[in-house]
Write a protein that holds these residues in place. Structure first.
Motif, PDB file in Angstrom:
ATOM      1  N   ARG A   1       9.655  44.478 -25.860  1.00  0.00           N
ATOM      2  CA  ARG A   1       8.253  44.959 -25.688  1.00  0.00           C
ATOM      3  C   ARG A   1       7.835  45.278 -24.486  1.00  0.00           C
ATOM      4  NH1 ARG A   1       9.166  44.688 -30.598  1.00  0.00           N
ATOM      5  NH2 ARG A   1       8.686  42.909 -32.081  1.00  0.00           N
TER       6      ARG A   1
ATOM      7  N   GLY B   1       3.111  33.369 -29.450  1.00  0.00           N
ATOM      8  CA  GLY B   1       4.471  34.068 -29.510  1.00  0.00           C
ATOM      9  C   GLY B   1       5.550  33.126 -29.813  1.00  0.00           C
TER      10      GLY B   1
ATOM     11  N   GLY C   1       4.995  45.800 -32.566  1.00  0.00           N
ATOM     12  CA  GLY C   1       5.582  45.806 -31.429  1.00  0.00           C
ATOM     13  C   GLY C   1       4.560  47.058 -30.674  1.00  0.00           C
TER      14      GLY C   1
ATOM     15  N   ASP D   1       8.409  32.967 -28.728  1.00  0.00           N
ATOM     16  CA  ASP D   1       9.346  32.666 -27.808  1.00  0.00           C
ATOM     17  C   ASP D   1       8.759  31.686 -27.041  1.00  0.00           C
ATOM     18  OD1 ASP D   1      11.181  34.534 -28.572  1.00  0.00           O
ATOM     19  OD2 ASP D   1      10.158  36.124 -27.009  1.00  0.00           O
TER      20      ASP D   1
ATOM     21  N   GLN E   1      12.663  36.319 -38.369  1.00  0.00           N
ATOM     22  CA  GLN E   1      13.960  37.236 -37.828  1.00  0.00           C
ATOM     23  C   GLN E   1      14.867  36.592 -37.118  1.00  0.00           C
ATOM     24  OE1 GLN E   1      12.988  39.967 -39.173  1.00  0.00           O
ATOM     25  NE2 GLN E   1      10.756  39.018 -39.489  1.00  0.00           N
TER      26      GLN E   1
ATOM     27  N   SER F   1       8.245  45.749 -37.743  1.00  0.00           N
ATOM     28  CA  SER F   1       8.486  45.332 -36.500  1.00  0.00           C
ATOM     29  C   SER F   1       8.218  46.268 -35.421  1.00  0.00           C
ATOM     30  CB  SER F   1       9.965  45.152 -36.078  1.00  0.00           C
ATOM     31  OG  SER F   1      10.556  44.097 -36.949  1.00  0.00           O
TER      32      SER F   1
ATOM     33  N   TRP G   1       6.260  35.489 -38.300  1.00  0.00           N
ATOM     34  CA  TRP G   1       7.052  36.788 -38.644  1.00  0.00           C
ATOM     35  C   TRP G   1       8.144  36.908 -37.681  1.00  0.00           C
ATOM     36  CZ3 TRP G   1       8.171  40.434 -42.011  1.00  0.00           C
ATOM     37  CH2 TRP G   1       9.040  41.559 -41.750  1.00  0.00           C
ATOM     38  N   ALA G   2       8.075  36.417 -36.400  1.00  0.00           N
ATOM     39  CA  ALA G   2       8.850  36.627 -35.470  1.00  0.00           C
ATOM     40  C   ALA G   2      10.047  35.484 -35.868  1.00  0.00           C
ATOM     41  CB  ALA G   2       8.521  36.457 -33.859  1.00  0.00           C
TER      42      ALA G   2
END
Lengths: 195, 195
Positions: free
Chosen positions: A106, B23, B158, B25, B104, B154, B100-101
């Motif tokens: 992103r 997030g 994004g 990550d 994946q 996605s 959602w992330a």
DNA sequence: GCACTTGCCTAATAGCTTTAGGCAAGTGGG
DNA sequence: CCCACTTGCCTAAAGCTATTAGGCAAGTGC
């Protein structure tokens, strides 16, 4: 001591190679320093920080991909062009999985607007000249194609299709057929049933 | 001292909430420990490691998503079912971007096979009963739908579509129209022109 | 109320990130 | 040629995350 000749460009290129070898998530300032046999802090004269490095790799990947796409589209039209563009994405992702992952990063709107990302949208739009679509359907179609290409390639690369027959090459060909058919017979908006 | 009552389930649930807030990550064992006001090492009695935690969150998200999909498909068929399933994915991603992330995340084949991921494929296949497709076209269509749903959601999440008019709701509706049309007129494999 | 299990803690190691400040390898003018 | 200057890589240090080993006290069962 010996100067290695670091530049942002060489770091970016090496970072892209590293990404393809070990995965984009494993691309780290430390790993890159090891690859140049240099101390970690030395890299910070050339890239602002880890995020900056990753962004540069993403921009590199987007530009490479756009170059390949432009090349593939030259002299083609219609379904031929559609298949060529589709294969650019799929092949690039398989040859360069790390760079492909990088291209999904992103970007902030500023950076994205200045990136090769806009060329991708333009080329998809150019491709649609071979089909009979006017605005706003053209934009819808651009988004659909982007979704299919991105979605299919990501799922295939992630192993999402690996469990079952038939092979993914066949599916890919049939999806391109299907998209071509769809673009040649793009449905008009359904009339409001209340009208 | 005071026992907080950590369990793998509570950690997973809290990790999912954390993912939606900051997030996927940024979901880290440390951050999760802070959220429970507990020392980092304490979590390691409940989850094997950081990867294990992330995998559990991914499995939670896949299961939630499959439950929603099953609910949405109940009593629907044809385009109605197609739209309902499509919206499940899109809405879930917008309500729960972190989950959602997580969904994946690349799972190893073992874990993937035991996950709710297989239910997703089954439901998409069930949806296609409303259309007149036989194998192997059904599998191709399952993969196409998966690609479009995953790809569109996605890209939209994004920000890939945010720069231009028309709005993404319109495009989404038109893409569902287009898919419905396509499934009702699925092209046969082109005959080999050499034959 | 005692033995036992279990849960959270302290302590320690190791890796990645980032900043500050130093010294030596190149570079350009006299 | 060499001296001053710039620039590139280095050392040092602090902070954060991940992970393991071992300890002690809070709950559990008899």
């Amino acid at each position: 001591m010996a100067r290695v000749g670091l530049t942002p460009e060489r770091l970016t290129e090496a970072g892209a190679e590293l990404a393809d070898e070990v995965g984009f998530d494993e691309v780290t300032v430390s790993a890159l320093a090891r690859r140049f046999d240099v101390k970690v802090a030395s890299l910070y004269s050339h890239v602002k920080n880890s995020q900056d490095l990753r962004t540069r790799i993403a921009l590199l990947a987007l530009a490479e991909l756009a170059d390949r796409a432009a090349d593939a589209l030259a002299g083609r039209a219609g379904k031929d062009a559609l298949a060529a563009l589709a294969n650019v994405y799929r092949d690039y992702a398989r040859e360069h999985p790390g760079r492909w992952a990088a291209a999904q990063l992103r970007l902030d709107p500023q950076t994205a607007a200045a990136s090769a990302g806009v060329r991708h949208a333009q080329m998809t739009r150019a491709l649609l000249r071979g089909y009979d679509l006017t605005e706003p359907d053209q934009t819808h179609a651009v988004r659909l194609l982007g979704s299919v290409f991105h979605g299919y390639v990501s799922l295939e690369l992630g192993g999402g299709f690996s469990h079952s027959a038939p092979g993914t090459d066949v599916t890919w060909a049939r999806i391109i057929d299907a998209l071509d058919t769809l673009l040649r017979n793009w449905p008009s908006p359904p009339t409001d049933p209340r009208g």
